[in-house]
Design a protein around this motif. Structure first.
Motif, PDB file in Angstrom:
ATOM      1  N   TRP A 139      79.559   4.055  53.253  1.00 50.93           N
ATOM      2  CA  TRP A 139      78.602   2.849  51.791  1.00 50.93           C
ATOM      3  C   TRP A 139      79.562   2.423  51.531  1.00 50.93           C
ATOM      4  O   TRP A 139      79.596   1.332  50.852  1.00 50.93           O
ATOM      5  N   PHE A 140      81.220   2.828  52.372  1.00 52.81           N
ATOM      6  CA  PHE A 140      82.062   1.744  51.025  1.00 52.81           C
ATOM      7  C   PHE A 140      82.973   0.760  52.325  1.00 52.81           C
ATOM      8  O   PHE A 140      83.064   0.078  52.560  1.00 52.81           O
ATOM      9  N   TYR A 258      80.450   2.911  37.045  1.00 57.76           N
ATOM     10  CA  TYR A 258      80.235   3.248  35.394  1.00 57.76           C
ATOM     11  C   TYR A 258      78.815   2.274  34.740  1.00 57.76           C
ATOM     12  O   TYR A 258      78.160   2.343  34.237  1.00 57.76           O
ATOM     13  N   HIS A 304      90.949   5.225  44.659  1.00 59.00           N
ATOM     14  CA  HIS A 304      89.560   5.680  45.449  1.00 59.00           C
ATOM     15  C   HIS A 304      90.953   5.420  46.528  1.00 59.00           C
ATOM     16  O   HIS A 304      90.655   6.052  47.579  1.00 59.00           O
ATOM     17  N   HIS A 371      90.978  14.982  40.246  1.00 59.44           N
ATOM     18  CA  HIS A 371      90.862  13.163  41.716  1.00 59.44           C
ATOM     19  C   HIS A 371      92.259  13.231  41.135  1.00 59.44           C
ATOM     20  O   HIS A 371      93.402  12.751  41.981  1.00 59.44           O
ATOM     21  N   ASP A 377      95.035  15.378  45.121  1.00 56.52           N
ATOM     22  CA  ASP A 377      93.924  14.874  45.284  1.00 56.52           C
ATOM     23  C   ASP A 377      94.398  14.537  46.809  1.00 56.52           C
ATOM     24  O   ASP A 377      93.186  14.677  47.821  1.00 56.52           O
ATOM     25  N   GLN A 381      90.801  14.796  48.526  1.00 62.68           N
ATOM     26  CA  GLN A 381      90.269  13.719  49.256  1.00 62.68           C
ATOM     27  C   GLN A 381      89.243  13.136  50.334  1.00 62.68           C
ATOM     28  O   GLN A 381      90.056  13.917  51.384  1.00 62.68           O
ATOM     29  N   ILE A 386      85.436  16.191  47.129  1.00 61.57           N
ATOM     30  CA  ILE A 386      84.678  14.635  46.266  1.00 61.57           C
ATOM     31  C   ILE A 386      83.241  14.635  46.179  1.00 61.57           C
ATOM     32  O   ILE A 386      82.478  14.394  45.072  1.00 61.57           O
ATOM     33  N   HIS A 389      81.699  16.527  43.099  1.00 63.41           N
ATOM     34  CA  HIS A 389      82.502  15.227  42.558  1.00 63.41           C
ATOM     35  C   HIS A 389      81.731  14.599  42.296  1.00 63.41           C
ATOM     36  O   HIS A 389      80.966  14.461  41.369  1.00 63.41           O
ATOM     37  N   PHE A 390      81.475  13.796  43.511  1.00 63.58           N
ATOM     38  CA  PHE A 390      80.038  11.877  42.691  1.00 63.58           C
ATOM     39  C   PHE A 390      78.688  12.614  43.170  1.00 63.58           C
ATOM     40  O   PHE A 390      77.951  11.885  41.952  1.00 63.58           O
ATOM     41  N   VAL A 393      77.880  13.831  39.008  1.00 65.24           N
ATOM     42  CA  VAL A 393      77.862  12.715  38.177  1.00 65.24           C
ATOM     43  C   VAL A 393      76.953  12.182  38.522  1.00 65.24           C
ATOM     44  O   VAL A 393      76.608  10.815  37.468  1.00 65.24           O
ATOM     45  N   ARG A 451      84.311  15.709  54.173  1.00 64.61           N
ATOM     46  CA  ARG A 451      82.851  15.074  54.804  1.00 64.61           C
ATOM     47  C   ARG A 451      82.779  13.859  55.919  1.00 64.61           C
ATOM     48  O   ARG A 451      83.467  13.780  56.502  1.00 64.61           O
TER      49      ARG A 451
HETATM   50  C1  HEA Z   1      78.599   8.066  38.063  1.00 69.11           C
HETATM   51  C2  HEA Z   1      79.474   7.496  39.183  1.00 69.11           C
HETATM   52  C3  HEA Z   1      80.068   7.984  38.502  1.00 69.11           C
HETATM   53  C4  HEA Z   1      80.897   8.319  37.268  1.00 69.11           C
HETATM   54  C5  HEA Z   1      80.759   8.481  35.997  1.00 69.11           C
HETATM   55  C6  HEA Z   1      82.754   8.222  37.626  1.00 69.11           C
HETATM   56  C7  HEA Z   1      83.647   8.540  36.755  1.00 69.11           C
HETATM   57  C8  HEA Z   1      84.998   9.643  37.059  1.00 69.11           C
HETATM   58  N1  HEA Z   1      85.631   9.551  38.453  1.00 69.11           N
HETATM   59 FE1  HEA Z   1      84.433   9.239  40.098  1.00 69.11          FE
HETATM   60  N2  HEA Z   1      83.529   8.788  41.677  1.00 69.11           N
HETATM   61  C9  HEA Z   1      82.185   8.420  42.113  1.00 69.11           C
HETATM   62  C10 HEA Z   1      81.441   8.986  40.982  1.00 69.11           C
HETATM   63  C11 HEA Z   1      81.787   8.191  39.370  1.00 69.11           C
HETATM   64  N3  HEA Z   1      82.745   9.009  39.133  1.00 69.11           N
HETATM   65  C12 HEA Z   1      82.350   8.518  43.624  1.00 69.11           C
HETATM   66  C13 HEA Z   1      80.626   7.589  43.939  1.00 69.11           C
HETATM   67  C14 HEA Z   1      83.341   8.186  44.154  1.00 69.11           C
HETATM   68  C15 HEA Z   1      83.153   8.664  45.672  1.00 69.11           C
HETATM   69  C16 HEA Z   1      83.191   7.287  46.573  1.00 69.11           C
HETATM   70  C17 HEA Z   1      83.440   7.584  47.355  1.00 69.11           C
HETATM   71  O1  HEA Z   1      84.261   8.075  47.941  1.00 69.11           O
HETATM   72  O2  HEA Z   1      82.220   7.638  48.522  1.00 69.11           O
HETATM   73  C18 HEA Z   1      84.084   8.797  42.768  1.00 69.11           C
HETATM   74  C19 HEA Z   1      86.069   9.562  43.302  1.00 69.11           C
HETATM   75  C20 HEA Z   1      86.580   9.472  42.475  1.00 69.11           C
HETATM   76  C21 HEA Z   1      88.032   9.612  42.677  1.00 69.11           C
HETATM   77  C22 HEA Z   1      88.112   9.534  44.235  1.00 69.11           C
HETATM   78  C23 HEA Z   1      88.368  10.672  45.497  1.00 69.11           C
HETATM   79  C24 HEA Z   1      88.893  10.677  46.498  1.00 69.11           C
HETATM   80  O3  HEA Z   1      88.217   9.414  47.120  1.00 69.11           O
HETATM   81  O4  HEA Z   1      89.867  10.913  46.551  1.00 69.11           O
HETATM   82  C25 HEA Z   1      88.526   9.326  41.615  1.00 69.11           C
HETATM   83  C26 HEA Z   1      90.008   9.773  41.713  1.00 69.11           C
HETATM   84  O5  HEA Z   1      90.804  10.181  41.052  1.00 69.11           O
HETATM   85  C27 HEA Z   1      87.502   9.892  40.541  1.00 69.11           C
HETATM   86  C28 HEA Z   1      87.745  10.496  39.246  1.00 69.11           C
HETATM   87  C29 HEA Z   1      86.670  10.197  38.056  1.00 69.11           C
HETATM   88  C30 HEA Z   1      87.245   9.900  36.710  1.00 69.11           C
HETATM   89  C31 HEA Z   1      88.713  10.393  36.536  1.00 69.11           C
HETATM   90  C32 HEA Z   1      86.084  10.213  36.165  1.00 69.11           C
HETATM   91  C33 HEA Z   1      86.261   9.595  34.974  1.00 69.11           C
HETATM   92  O6  HEA Z   1      85.143   8.879  34.311  1.00 69.11           O
HETATM   93  C34 HEA Z   1      85.476  10.605  34.085  1.00 69.11           C
HETATM   94  C35 HEA Z   1      85.314  11.449  32.456  1.00 69.11           C
HETATM   95  C36 HEA Z   1      84.445  12.824  32.033  1.00 69.11           C
HETATM   96  C37 HEA Z   1      85.140  13.442  31.897  1.00 69.11           C
HETATM   97  C38 HEA Z   1      86.635  13.717  31.783  1.00 69.11           C
HETATM   98  C39 HEA Z   1      83.991  14.937  31.877  1.00 69.11           C
HETATM   99  C40 HEA Z   1      83.996  14.509  30.067  1.00 69.11           C
HETATM  100  C41 HEA Z   1      84.822  14.721  28.859  1.00 69.11           C
HETATM  101  C42 HEA Z   1      85.710  16.373  27.905  1.00 69.11           C
HETATM  102  C43 HEA Z   1      84.770  17.181  27.578  1.00 69.11           C
HETATM  103  C44 HEA Z   1      86.710  16.010  27.412  1.00 69.11           C
HETATM  104  C45 HEA Z   1      87.700  16.832  27.767  1.00 69.11           C
HETATM  105  C46 HEA Z   1      88.649  16.545  28.882  1.00 69.11           C
HETATM  106  C47 HEA Z   1      89.700  16.645  29.300  1.00 69.11           C
HETATM  107  C48 HEA Z   1      90.738  17.021  28.916  1.00 69.11           C
HETATM  108  C49 HEA Z   1      89.955  16.553  30.845  1.00 69.11           C
HETATM  109  N4  HEA Z   1      86.436   9.397  41.479  1.00 69.11           N
END
Ligand code: HEA
Ligand code: HEA
Ligand code: CUA
Ligand SMILES: [Cu+2]
Lengths: 619, 218, 102, 363
Positions: A139-140, A258, A304, A371, A377, A381, A386, A389-390, A393, A451
């Motif tokens: 997808w990317f 987001y 990423h 991550h 990571d 990764q 991963i 994770h996604f 969310v 993956r």
């Molecule tokens: C809705 C979509 C969504 C959302 C909201 C997020 C939110 C976050 N994502 Fe995610 N992410 C994806 C969708 C999303 N991601 C997708 C689709 C991929 C993969 C893409 C692909 O490779 O295909 C990805 C991949 C991805 C990676 C890359 C991984 C890799 O390929 O190696 C990383 C790395 O840092 C990351 C980090 C985060 C972080 C830190 C948040 C933060 O925003 C999260 C914040 C939320 C919290 C932390 C929880 C609530 C907080 C508390 C309860 C407070 C207390 C918490 C602490 C003290 C820690 N995400």
């Protein structure tokens, strides 16, 4: 056929198929978005199920490598661009004008154009199935795998063009909602009195208009490489750097996640107060946290790319920025819990899904923070960690949140209640199936399962967990069937909803369900954050239509779909051009003309006035 | 909550016009669009494996075309000032000037492109410089062309009485677009041409000196 | 024309006179840029000079021709927010690609 | 309805219970992780993997505790404030102290995670040891090439494929490149992954294997149709074994006896295979994997099959039955053995070349 009974009647009927095709009513467009998104959800879900069948056992031959690669590419692309985004748009469209007390969006025809571009782009991409094969580059779409040197098949062209067209439509919608929310609020509805859902819509719309251009450029460069032999991603021949694509994609891609989650957060922030019978805790902080998340979202894209060799400084900086996003998100989570605290909590289906959202999204967020710890990571990764994770969310977050929205606003949209009993079954099955599917993926990730592998061998010892996961996926499927049953049942014999079945506090509950096409007979004047609570306005019947009749609404128009068709067929012409230069050029010329003619017609068509000629011109 | 009568359906919450706000939002978005293109060009600077790069840019010619575009912006504000005061003659004259200057700019660009292709063999397929430079300036040129079409239509419509002092906002919005295209060019001229070619020109000069010395005339 | 009059003009809407003056300034700056290009100075210095000159042209057009200086601040927000985001992203990207950060 | 009785007496006890719960969950993962899964990230066998693993455990425990605490709080609130007769909602709008608290605490936790992260990142920039073994790994669609600079014939690179050999206890410094698209080098038990990007040279984290043995590797970046089947092995040898292998790689192969099956196989090799494959002393082309000492390889086809005679035969006869490689110019062709219309090799020839390849062994 023009002016009768004193006001201007619509010259073109709003009935039947043509009524829907030419509609500029935000509620109808919302429903179009919603239905399309749901259909694509089934498509993307079936793609997922096929993948799960293949992965249920080692060395499976259910599908071959190429098919599997196409499945996850289309599954990811479909779920992100054809399900969650349009589902969000469905709610934006239907609800934002109602919640801010407006009659329609700022640019109704532009709104219709957005929808048609989305649906035509989605159809174009899926059409690749009949012409070549589904795109199979992920997808990317990392270059240089996507360049014509390594992907000979035209399926990638469909992917690029389809995405591009959907992107244009989405951006147009983004503009529309920015202006609508800034400019079309009812008197007294200050920004800080707005419910959270329009707030998050505003933020998402900003994210869209600022984050999509980099994707547009990235896709354009790739398109030029593939069609016209430019060198943007030609590593071997021209010395290009493949990381350019990754940067451009993720500069878009992280704000995009987001874009996918904030609407759900908005929904949840409006559902929780209703069912705990108290106002949102820390309204200002929750709004502000949403803005901070969006802003920070532009500065973390390289998380990423931790394994691509960015250099130590950059890696450390991006890791820090990524972790920082946990703080405003945490603030939101805690404010939601505090909203429940001290309430009188009614466990209705919408609330259940909202609670599912909070808990599951939080778990996904926590794995996101893992991550962000770069050393970790390097082991996670591109593994199922991963993927876990996604999905936490995206499914646990976005889908649960949007489903809460469906249960919450279905009565408003249709005038009928959904069954609570089936709803609760739906929730629990989905909740269990979801965790059964995606929780074990964490362990698979820890055990090193990469993956995007179409097969694995017995000696890798992932078979048991994978089977478990696949069973979980089918439990989710059953729960989705329950949702379908619930909707069909409700359409037949659902209980009438009335204006405000949940005793909600916001403006959309002050009008009949489903709302009349002009929304508010008289535009309300707002004096607080909870207009229907603070002033016991529950008792206030909406005023009748004023004496001079229905408010003046924009007329339906053909031009949006004509323009969208023209643009899409230019892309179609490009695809034909690959095979047959002259035919392609011909199609491009004709559809270019259609598009231009559409724009011309649009510009000189009054928004709302009788225009009998138009009816003639098109029948 | 109250239902007051007499609320104007066409008021806006901010008092600002929807269309004008749309144009500003669009320009904000277009900033990201051109920013990405220019960024791509800068990232790929000096990575070419072969073929011409910045040393072929002609600063004198581009200075003139830049000047022309700047003056078209001036004409644009004068046109707007005209229509806002109801002086249709002034409006039409300056709008025509904008279109003409814009077309001259496009002419310069076409000359530049053909020159590059003819003399240096530079096309978008030649090397990274060809790809990034021509696509970037090409997109800018497209924006200019759209602006010319738009202003032409406005000029035309003003003769049909569809554009007048009462809806000078139409002109203002088109003007915003036109100025934006101008400032994009200000950035491209500064960063891509002047800064970009400075090193290259310097190198070219140095090479020339070396060569001159080598043949004993330096 | 009294100074006070000019003052008022500044803060309300500039008229054609001001526009022509701005246009002249823009032309002069462009001419200076052209001249700077042919100076043999340190490229870093030259880069800064051009950046400053170009930004002043940019701001003049945005501020006066596009009226942003006199218009609603929300328009400035809509324009400069993405502008700042984009500039930061571009700077980071260039640092990454030129490997300043290794 | 009854009033809630289930709420905890003592916060400390609850916290302790939750901590145990979190640890138990981690332990469960660890147990599952240890049941003989060769790509597990939870059984480090090098200093580098061990360093990462320590942080991994720290982060996972921290996240689990946060997760459990929030879920527990949520469960408690839902129970305590469920709708009951005679109970109405308190109309609270906010509380600044609380807001500050739950902003600051996560910041502290995140700083605690960020510190080891940044220390680790700083560590990756260290220069390799004096006596480190330098290796260049090159990713191809869909196999790995390994080059040991200076160790090969005449001081050139020593090249092998798909099975990397390194000595135990000596640091290895690997640089990563790619021929076509992006791949990623990953041996979970030895070192975390780093991408192989065409046009760039990436530096893998330096590591020192702590144990003799064979470890599984896998390409971790999607690289086209056969991405799933792009695996490899790392043999961590004793110093003596490693030196013997290097010596043998460099030794001229003993020419097969005239008239033997091996000799026939060698002819087939020269005629059909040498245009792509190197065997030191026999051929020099480097389009496909280097096959010197192939008889000693445990695997075939980039780590996907055991190197048995049958598998090798099937591979040479018709590779596309086994691996979805595309028909590009540099890909191993299928020889369509057994397909009378298009076959290029007879079954006998395949048998011969199999025998020949298997005979290329350590002496
Ligand atoms: C809705 C979509 C969504 C959302 C909201 C997020 C939110 C976050 N994502 Fe995610 N992410 C994806 C969708 C999303 N991601 C997708 C689709 C991929 C993969 C893409 C692909 O490779 O295909 C990805 C991949 C991805 C990676 C890359 C991984 C890799 O390929 O190696 C990383 C790395 O840092 C990351 C980090 C985060 C972080 C830190 C948040 C933060 O925003 C999260 C914040 C939320 C919290 C932390 C929880 C609530 C907080 C508390 C309860 C407070 C207390 C918490 C602490 C003290 C820690 N995400
Ligand atoms: C919002 C986004 C979203 C959602 C909801 C889902 C939902 C699901 N995903 Fe998703 N997934 C992604 C986004 C999403 N995914 C992305 C972005 C990727 C990365 C792609 C890439 O690597 O390029 C991915 C990748 C991905 C993989 C990894 C593939 C790989 O790397 O090899 C897997 C594997 O199990 C998977 C599984 C599932 C499952 C089982 C569901 C289920 O939850 C689906 C549930 C839905 C249904 C089951 C549909 C219901 C259908 C019926 C009820 C049938 C009725 C039929 C008729 C009426 C005709 N997904
Ligand atoms: Cu190579 Cu995946
Ligand atoms: Cu991200």
């Amino acid at each position: 056929m023009a002016a009768n009974i004193g006001i201007l009647k619509r010259p073109v009927s709003t009935d039947g198929v043509w009524g829907w095709i030419t509609t500029v009513d935000h509620k109808r467009i919302g429903i179009l978005y919603g239905v399309s998104a749901f259909i694509f959800f089934l498509v993307g879900g079936i793609e997922a199920l096929l993948m799960r069948v293949q992965l249920a056992q080692p060395d499976s031959t259910f599908v071959d490598a190429g098919t599997f690669n196409a499945l996850f590419t289309m599954h990811g692309t479909t779920m992100v661009f054809m399900v969650v985004m349009p589902a969000g748009a469905a709610f934006f469209n239907f609800l934002v004008p109602l919640m801010i007390g407006a009659r329609d969006v700022a640019f109704p025809r532009l709104n219709a154009l957005s929808y048609w571009l989305f649906i035509f782009g989605a159809i174009l991409m899926n059409f690749s199935f009949f012409k070549a094969a589904f795109p199979d580059v992920g997808w990317f779409g990392y270059a240089p795998l996507t360049t014509s040197e390594y992907t000979l098949s035209s399926s990638t062209d469909y992917w690029v063009l389809g995405l591009q067209i959907m992107g244009v439509g989405t951006t147009a919608a983004g503009f529309n909602f920015v202006i609508t929310i800034l400019n079309m609020r009812a008197p007294g509805m200050t920004l800080m009195r707005m419910p959270l859902f329009p707030w998050m819509t505003l933020i998402v719309s900003f994210l869209i208009i600022f984050a999509f251009p980099p994707l547009t450029i990235a896709l354009t460069l790739l398109l030029f490489d593939r069609f016209f032999g430019t060198n943007f991603f030609d590593t071997a021949g021209a010395g290009a750097d493949p990381l350019l694509w990754q940067h451009l994609f993720w500069i878009f891609g992280h704000p995009e996640v987001y874009i996918l989650i904030l609407p759900a957060m908005g929904i949840v922030s409006d559902v929780l107060p209703t069912f705990s019978r108290k106002p949102l805790f820390g309204y200002t902080t929750v709004v502000f946290a949403g803005a901070v998340i969006a802003f920070l979202g532009f500065g973390v894209w390289a998380h990423h790319m931790f394994t691509t060799g960015l250099g130590a400084w950059a890696t450390a900086a991006f890791a820090g920025a990524t972790m920082a996003i946990g703080v405003p998100t945490g603030v939101k989570v805690f404010n939601w819990l505090a909203t429940l605290w001290g309430g009188s909590i009614q466990f209705k289906t919408p609330l259940l899904f909202a609670l599912g959202f909070i808990s599951m999204f939080m778990l996904g967020g926590l794995s996101g923070v893992m991550h962000a710890a770069v050393p970790v990571d390097t082991q996670q990764q591109d593994t199922y960690f991963i993927v876990a994770h996604f999905h936490y969310v995206l499914f646990g977050g976005s889908i649960f949140g949007l489903t809460a929205g469906i249960y919450y606003w279905f009565p408003k949209m249709t005038g009928r209640m959904l069954s609570e009993r089936i709803g609760k079954w739906h929730f629990w099955l989905m909740f269990i199936g979801f965790n059964a599917t995606f929780m074990p993926m964490h362990i698979l990730g820890v055990l090193g399962m990469p993956r995007r592998v179409y097969t694995y061998s017995v000696d890798q010892n992932w078979a048991g967990l994978n089977l478990f996961v696949s069973v979980g996926a089918f439990i989710i499927a059953v729960s989705i069937l329950l949702l379908i049953i619930n909707i069909v049942r409700s359409a037949r014999k659902g209980e009438a909803a009335g204006m405000n079945p949940w005793a909600g506090a916001t403006l959309e509950w002050a009008i009949p369900s489903p709302p009349p096409h002009y929304n508010f007979a008289v535009i309300p004047t707002v004096r607080s954050q909870h207009p229907l609570w603070d002033e016991e306005a529950n008792a206030v019947e909406p005023p009748p239509l004023p004496a001079h009749g229905e408010p003046h609404m924009p007329d339906p128009s053909y031009w949006p779909i004509v323009v969208a068709f023209g643009i899409t067929m230019v892309a179609g012409g490009l695809l034909i051009w690959q095979a047959n230069t002259w035919l392609g050029l011909f199609v491009i010329a004709v559809s270019g003309f259609i598009g231009m003619r559409g724009i011309y017609g649009w510009v000189f068509e009054p928004v709302a006035e009788e225009s009998a000629e138009r009816v003639h011109a098109h029948h | 909550m109250q239902y007051l009568s007499g609320i104007d359906d066409h008021r806006t919450s901010t008092g600002l016009d929807n269309r004008k706000m749309l144009m500003w939002a669009f320009l904000g978005s277009d900033v990201m669009f051109f920013g990405t293109l220019i960024g791509t060009h800068l990232i790929y600077r000096n990575r070419n494996l072969s073929g011409p790069q910045e040393e072929i840019l002609s600063i004198p010619i581009t200075t003139i075309s830049t000047f022309v575009l700047l003056m078209s912006s001036l004409a644009m504000v004068l046109a707007l000032a005209g229509i806002q005061r109801g002086n249709m003659g002034q409006f039409r004259f300056w709008t025509a000037i904008v279109c003409i200057f814009g077309s001259i700019f496009i002419g310069f660009q076409m000359f530049e492109f053909t020159e590059f292709a003819a003399h240096y063999g530079l096309t978008p397929r030649t090397n990274l410089f060809g790809s990034t430079f021509l696509v970037m300036t090409g997109f800018h040129g497209t924006h200019v062309a759209v602006g010319i079409l738009w202003l032409w239509s406005i000029l035309f419509a003003s003769y049909k009485g569809k554009i007048h002092q009462g809806n000078s906002l139409q002109v203002e919005i088109a003007g915003l677009y036109w100025h934006f295209v101008d400032i994009v060019w200000i950035v491209i001229f500064g960063v891509v041409y002047l800064i970009g070619a400075y090193g290259a020109e310097g190198r070219a000069l140095e090479d020339a000196h070396h060569a001159a010395r080598a043949v004993g005339i330096g | 024309m009294t100074t006070e009059h000019a003052h008022v003009e500044e803060h309300n809407h500039p008229g054609p006179r001001q526009y022509v003056i701005i246009g002249a300034i823009l032309a002069v700056i462009t001419l200076i840029e052209f001249g700077v290009f042919y100076l043999s100075i340190d490229p870093a210095l030259m880069t800064w000079i051009i950046l400053i000159l170009s930004s002043s042209k940019f701001l003049l057009v945005v501020g006066y021709f596009m009226h942003l200086k006199f218009d609603d601040v929300r328009f400035s927000g809509l324009f400069f927010a993405p502008f700042l985001i984009m500039v930061s992203i571009a700077v980071v990207l260039m640092a990454l690609f030129f490997n300043l950060t290794r | 309805m009854t009033t809630p009785t289930a709420h905890p007496q003592n916060l400390a006890a609850t916290l302790r219970r939750l901590l145990y719960f979190a640890l138990a969950a981690v332990a469960l993962v660890a147990v599952l992780a240890s049941c003989d899964t060769p790509l597990t990230t939870f059984e480090p066998r090098s200093d580098a993997a061990q360093r990462v693993h320590t942080i991994y455990i720290f982060v996972i425990v921290a996240a689990s505790i946060v997760g459990f605490l929030v879920l527990a709080a949520m469960a408690y609130i839902l129970w305590k404030y469920r709708e009951r007769p005679g109970h109405t909602a308190q109309q609270i709008h906010g509380n600044t102290t609380l807001e500050i608290t739950w902003t600051v605490i996560p910041i502290l936790i995140l700083v605690a995670i960020a510190i080891p992260t940044i220390v680790w990142i700083a560590g990756t920039t260290a220069e390799p040891d004096e006596d480190a073994l330098h290796i260049e790994a090159v990713g191809h669609q869909w196999w790995f090439e390994f080059r040991y600079p200076g160790l090969g014939p005449d001081g050139e690179d020593l090249v092998t494929a798909n099975e990397l050999r390194i000595p135990v206890g000596r640091q290895v410094a690997i640089t990563l490149e790619a021929k076509d698209v992006i791949h990623s080098f990953w041996v979970p038990q030895l070192v975390g992954k780093t991408d192989m990007v065409p046009g760039r040279t990436n530096i893998l984290e330096k590591f020192t294997a702590t144990e003799v043995g064979t470890f599984y590797g896998q390409c971790a970046e999607f690289c086209g149709s056969a991405h799933a089947l792009m695996r490899f092995r790392v043999h961590v040898d004793s110093h003596a074994d490693f030196d013997r292998w290097v010596e043998n790689m460099n030794a001229d192969p003993v020419p097969p006896e005239e008239g033997s099956v091996e000799a026939a196989g060698a002819r087939v090799f020269t005629n059909f295979c040498a245009r792509c494959h190197t065997i030191y002393g026999v051929s020099t082309e480097e389009i496909g994997p280097n096959l010197t000492l192939f008889g000693d390889r445990a695997t075939l086809g980039a780590g996907i099959l055991d190197s048995t005679d049958e598998n090798l035969k099937a591979w040479v006869s018709n590779i596309r039955d086994i691996k979805p490689v595309l028909e590009t110019t540099n890909a191993m062709p299928t020889f369509y053995v057994g397909d009378p219309l298009v076959d290029q090799l007879t079954e006998a020839q395949v048998d011969q070349v199999v025998v020949y390849l298997k005979s290329l062994k350590l002496r």
